[in-house]
Design an enzyme around this catalytic site. Structure first.
Site, PDB file in Angstrom:
ATOM      1  N   GLY A 224       0.879  -1.221  -0.042  1.00 23.73           N
ATOM      2  CA  GLY A 224       0.110   0.109  -0.012  1.00 23.73           C
ATOM      3  C   GLY A 224       0.715   1.086   0.048  1.00 23.73           C
ATOM      4  N   PHE A 225       1.764   1.307   0.915  1.00 26.60           N
ATOM      5  CA  PHE A 225       2.601   2.539   1.148  1.00 26.60           C
ATOM      6  C   PHE A 225       2.000   3.574   1.167  1.00 26.60           C
ATOM      7  CE2 PHE A 225       4.642  -0.682  -2.077  1.00 26.60           C
ATOM      8  CZ  PHE A 225       5.350  -1.521  -0.954  1.00 26.60           C
ATOM      9  N   GLY A 452       1.783  -6.573   4.111  1.00 26.28           N
ATOM     10  CA  GLY A 452       3.291  -6.872   3.525  1.00 26.28           C
ATOM     11  C   GLY A 452       4.174  -6.937   4.583  1.00 26.28           C
ATOM     12  N   PRO A 604      12.774  -9.706  15.631  1.00 29.49           N
ATOM     13  CA  PRO A 604      13.945  -9.083  14.898  1.00 29.49           C
ATOM     14  C   PRO A 604      13.944  -9.502  13.398  1.00 29.49           C
ATOM     15  CG  PRO A 604      14.443 -10.519  16.818  1.00 29.49           C
ATOM     16  CD  PRO A 604      13.149 -10.565  16.596  1.00 29.49           C
ATOM     17  N   THR A 606      11.152  -9.999  10.930  1.00 25.16           N
ATOM     18  CA  THR A 606      10.409  -8.975  10.418  1.00 25.16           C
ATOM     19  C   THR A 606      10.881  -7.539  10.431  1.00 25.16           C
ATOM     20  OG1 THR A 606       8.715  -9.221  11.864  1.00 25.16           O
ATOM     21  CG2 THR A 606       8.176 -10.623   9.953  1.00 25.16           C
ATOM     22  N   GLY A 674       6.626   2.427  16.421  1.00 25.37           N
ATOM     23  CA  GLY A 674       6.428   2.062  15.013  1.00 25.37           C
ATOM     24  C   GLY A 674       7.777   2.067  14.445  1.00 25.37           C
ATOM     25  N   GLU A 677       7.965   2.999   8.592  1.00 22.12           N
ATOM     26  CA  GLU A 677       8.628   4.110   7.789  1.00 22.12           C
ATOM     27  C   GLU A 677       9.613   4.735   8.325  1.00 22.12           C
ATOM     28  OE1 GLU A 677       4.514   5.834   6.124  1.00 22.12           O
ATOM     29  OE2 GLU A 677       4.304   5.382   8.327  1.00 22.12           O
TER      30      GLU A 677
END
Ligand code: MOS
Length: 710
Positions: A224-225, A452, A604, A606, A674, A677
């Site tokens: 998606g990003f 993803g 770690p 992923t 998070g 990003e």
């Protein structure tokens, strides 16, 4: 506990059995093809559907003249104008008709037969030519449009620069697609989305249907990003058509349409000024960013946000302005805000270091922000110093000569650059349910998305940690509005937010089990419960459930972000080595070393995947990605992946990723922040700074192309 775990959805994806939105057949499935505007600003004078309607297999052709009327969207971000409601065109690619046919080929062939005549109006697509700039109203969690704190100190050195970044398109592998079915007064939607609840909310409001009569499902989303975060016109068109005609329809955007149908990262023009003492201490920072928005709505890229938090300046002033142009609404794209913004902040720091004749890393440590310099709040578990230290050690930074153009390797000039990474920690309210069945199966339910990033793998680990069982004993159900509600899977917020809700549900579940078993604490292993940590006190689930006449035990949990009085950000340090061939103007990224501080890392493996993905994304931002607008035609020039370049394996050198820091007690319930990003921040300036170190050329606009370097 952190534990490496391989992707549980990997085999299904590799074997091709994972089904995406457009992979579901239906006995009466009809196919949609969009007709889109070929001009950026116009009034439609006539639209002739005669030939299209008579073409083979065509069931209907909808235009603004005969499409059902829609109500305004409310309650979730919507990025378009309402489709097929008026004869106005505000951007190239805006839908002006939709053809419904028995096959995709018939639909697309007929779409070519729709004749649209326009009264073309003057359009503007060059945002730098817009003089009436607008003060944006960003969502509160993005911060205010403008900030101004402190009083600038008199300073010996002042650098004022302009940096620009290019328009970029998300280009996920899976084009957006919507499958919509209207049966017995209920709407069922399979969608390529980052947020099933947002899709339901928007469809409910525009179609005037009660939410409970709409179900939206997304078991897998093929990247998606940010492109699939907001709801866009194609989703409304598919749902509207299904309701209008009954039965099932499928709308798949073409790759070309994906360049005009769901936003883009707006280009930015950033004016940034640093004033500093000769001692290296910053005296003041100013950062003013301008970016385009659509004529019909306000999106703002918060590019100056990075400057608000990165350095301990006594005075920091930032502003954002938006310039309305004839494109679809820009939208968040990995990593929004800090991604384009840190290019300016972190390039300017490199310029200042060069001006002062000091090491760029030393300059950053000299101005390290111990508290958030704009809000004055303490940071939550900030460990940026350790990122710098560990990154420098792994990279070998101490061997870097200060002067540019000092290192050659054969024909190449070699340069080393670094930059800080920072990303605001987004959090969304989330709810989750955990079920334990008598056979020991644990099912976690939460309506978030797998886009993803590894959600199917990570979130079961969170539940397993609390229950004490292996992660393989836990399965996750997600991507369905019938499941407990969560926010959009965006802003790198899912593990933190949904994980916190799952942790709460699993904690409640263990308390319930303990009470049933007459213990203070329980731990699950297979089909047994160990009581109070005593291996000799074990009960079978079968016995316990039978005793209480249960088939399963269920607990709900939720996460509500609260103000903890902290500034919530993740941090990192990125080090780059580039090799530049001055004859050809080519720049190769030989290696990147990046060290991140993002609280507790759940998995770690992923996590590393996320960060290496971010680094590669950053290489694209630095060297390749740009969507050029032709201002004569008023359209993006490249509408395929031959003309819009993303980084491929051949563009990537050695990547090294590490994490530092521990449990963050402030951001959520599981110690995590998070991460995804964050990996896409700081890469472009690290590369640009390395290019300067290699060549002595300061490139202030992205991407850095061979033309710039010659
Ligand atoms: Mo991300 S740009 O918030 O999907």
């Amino acid at each position: 506990m952190s534990r490496a775990r391989t992707r549980v959805d990997g085999p299904a994806k590799v074997a091709g059995v994972a089904r995406y939105a457009a992979d579901h057949p239906g006995p009466d499935l009809r196919h949609l093809a969009l007709v889109t505007a070929t001009v950026p600003a116009a009034t439609i004078s006539t639209v002739d559907t005669t030939a299209a309607s008579a073409a083979p297999g065509v069931v209907a052709v909808l235009t603004h003249e005969n499409a059902p009327r829609l109500a305004p969207p409310v309650g979730a971000p919507y990025g378009g104008r309402l489709p097929l409601q008026d004869n106005e065109v505000h951007y190239d690619g805006e839908p002006v008709a939709v053809v419904v046919a028995d096959t995709l080929d018939h639909a697309r062939a007929a779409a070519d037969l729709v004749r649209v005549d326009y009264e073309v109006r003057a359009a503007i697509t060059d945002f730098t030519a817009v003089t009436d700039l607008v003060v944006p109203s960003p969502p509160p969690r993005w911060g205010p449009a403008d900030t101004n704190v402190g009083t600038p100190e008199p300073a010996e050195v002042t650098l004022a620069r302009v940096y620009t970044t290019a328009a970029r398109h998300h280009s996920p592998l899976e084009p957006s697609a919507t499958h919509a079915e209207w049966r017995d007064g209920r709407l069922f939607v399979r969608d390529a989305t980052q947020g099933v609840f947002g899709v339901r909310t928007v469809l409910s409001s525009v179609l005037g249907l009660p939410r409970e009569d709409i179900r939206v499902v997304a078991e897998y989303t093929g990247g998606g990003f940010g492109a699939k975060g907001y709801v866009w016109p194609h989703q409304i068109i598919a749902a509207m058509t299904a309701v209008h005609l009954g039965g099932a329809v499928r709308l798949v955007l073409t790759r070309a349409q994906s360049f005009t149908s769901h936003g883009y990262q707006p280009p930015t023009r950033q004016r940034i000024t640093v004033a500093a003492h000769r001692t290296g201490r910053i005296a003041a920072l100013e950062h003013d960013s301008v970016s385009p928005t659509a004529t019909y709505g306000g999106y703002v890229e918060m590019a100056a946000n990075a400057t608000r938090v990165l350095y301990a300046a006594p005075a920091i002033r930032t502003s954002h302005r938006i310039a309305p142009v004839n494109t679809i609404l820009p939208t968040p794209m990995r990593a929004p805000h800090e991604g384009p913004g840190a290019f300016a902040t972190e390039s300017l720091m490199d310029e200042l270091a060069h001006e002062l004749g000091v090491d760029p890393l030393w300059l950053r440590l000299r101005n390290h922000a111990d508290v958030d310099p704009t809000s004055g709040l303490p940071f939550a578990a900030k460990d940026l110093r350790a990122c710098y230290r560990e990154g420098a050690r792994r990279f070998g930074w101490e061997r870097r000569p200060l002067a540019p153009r000092s290192v050659r390797d054969g024909h190449d000039l070699v340069g080393w650059g670094m930059a800080s990474a920072v990303m605001a920690t987004f959090r969304f309210p989330a709810s989750a349910r955990v079920r334990l069945r008598v056979d020991g199966t644990v099912v976690v339910e939460a309506g978030c998305q797998e886009i993803g990033t590894g959600t199917y793998t990570i979130l079961p680990q969170v539940a397993a940690d609390v229950l004490g069982c292996p992660a393989d004993q836990v399965t996750l159900r997600l991507g369905d509005t019938d499941l407990p509600e969560t926010g959009m899977t965006a802003g790198s917020s899912t593990t933190l937010s949904v994980g916190s809700a799952i942790s709460a549900a699993a904690t409640t579940l263990t308390a319930q089990l303990a009470e049933l078993a007459g213990a203070d604490a329980v731990s699950l292993t297979g089909t047994t419960l160990e009581l109070d940590g005593d291996p000799d006190r074990v009960v079978d689930l079968a016995d316990l459930f039978a005793e209480h006449d249960l088939v399963e035990v269920t607990a709900d949990g939720s996460f509500t972000p609260t103000d903890t009085g902290h500034s919530l950000h993740s941090f990192g340090a990125v080090f780059a080595e580039v090799a530049v061939d001055e004859d050809f103007g080519t720049c190769r990224v030989r290696r990147l070393v990046a060290v991140y501080n993002a609280g507790r890392i759940i998995n770690p493996l992923t996590a590393r995947g996320q960060m290496t993905g971010g680094l590669i994304w950053g290489i694209g931002q630095a060297l390749l990605e740009q969507s050029t607008l032709d201002h004569e035609l008023g359209r993006f020039v490249s509408k395929d992946l031959a003309g819009y370049l993303v980084a491929t394996q051949a563009d990537v050198g050695e990547l090294e990723v590490a994490f530092v820091g521990e449990h963050d007690p402030h951001s959520g319930a599981i110690g995590a922040r998070g991460i995804g990003e964050l990996g896409a921040v700081g890469v472009a300036p690290a590369i640009a700074n390395a290019v300067f170190h290699a060549t002595g050329k300061r490139i202030r606009s992205l991407p850095i192309t061979p033309e710039n370097l010659l």
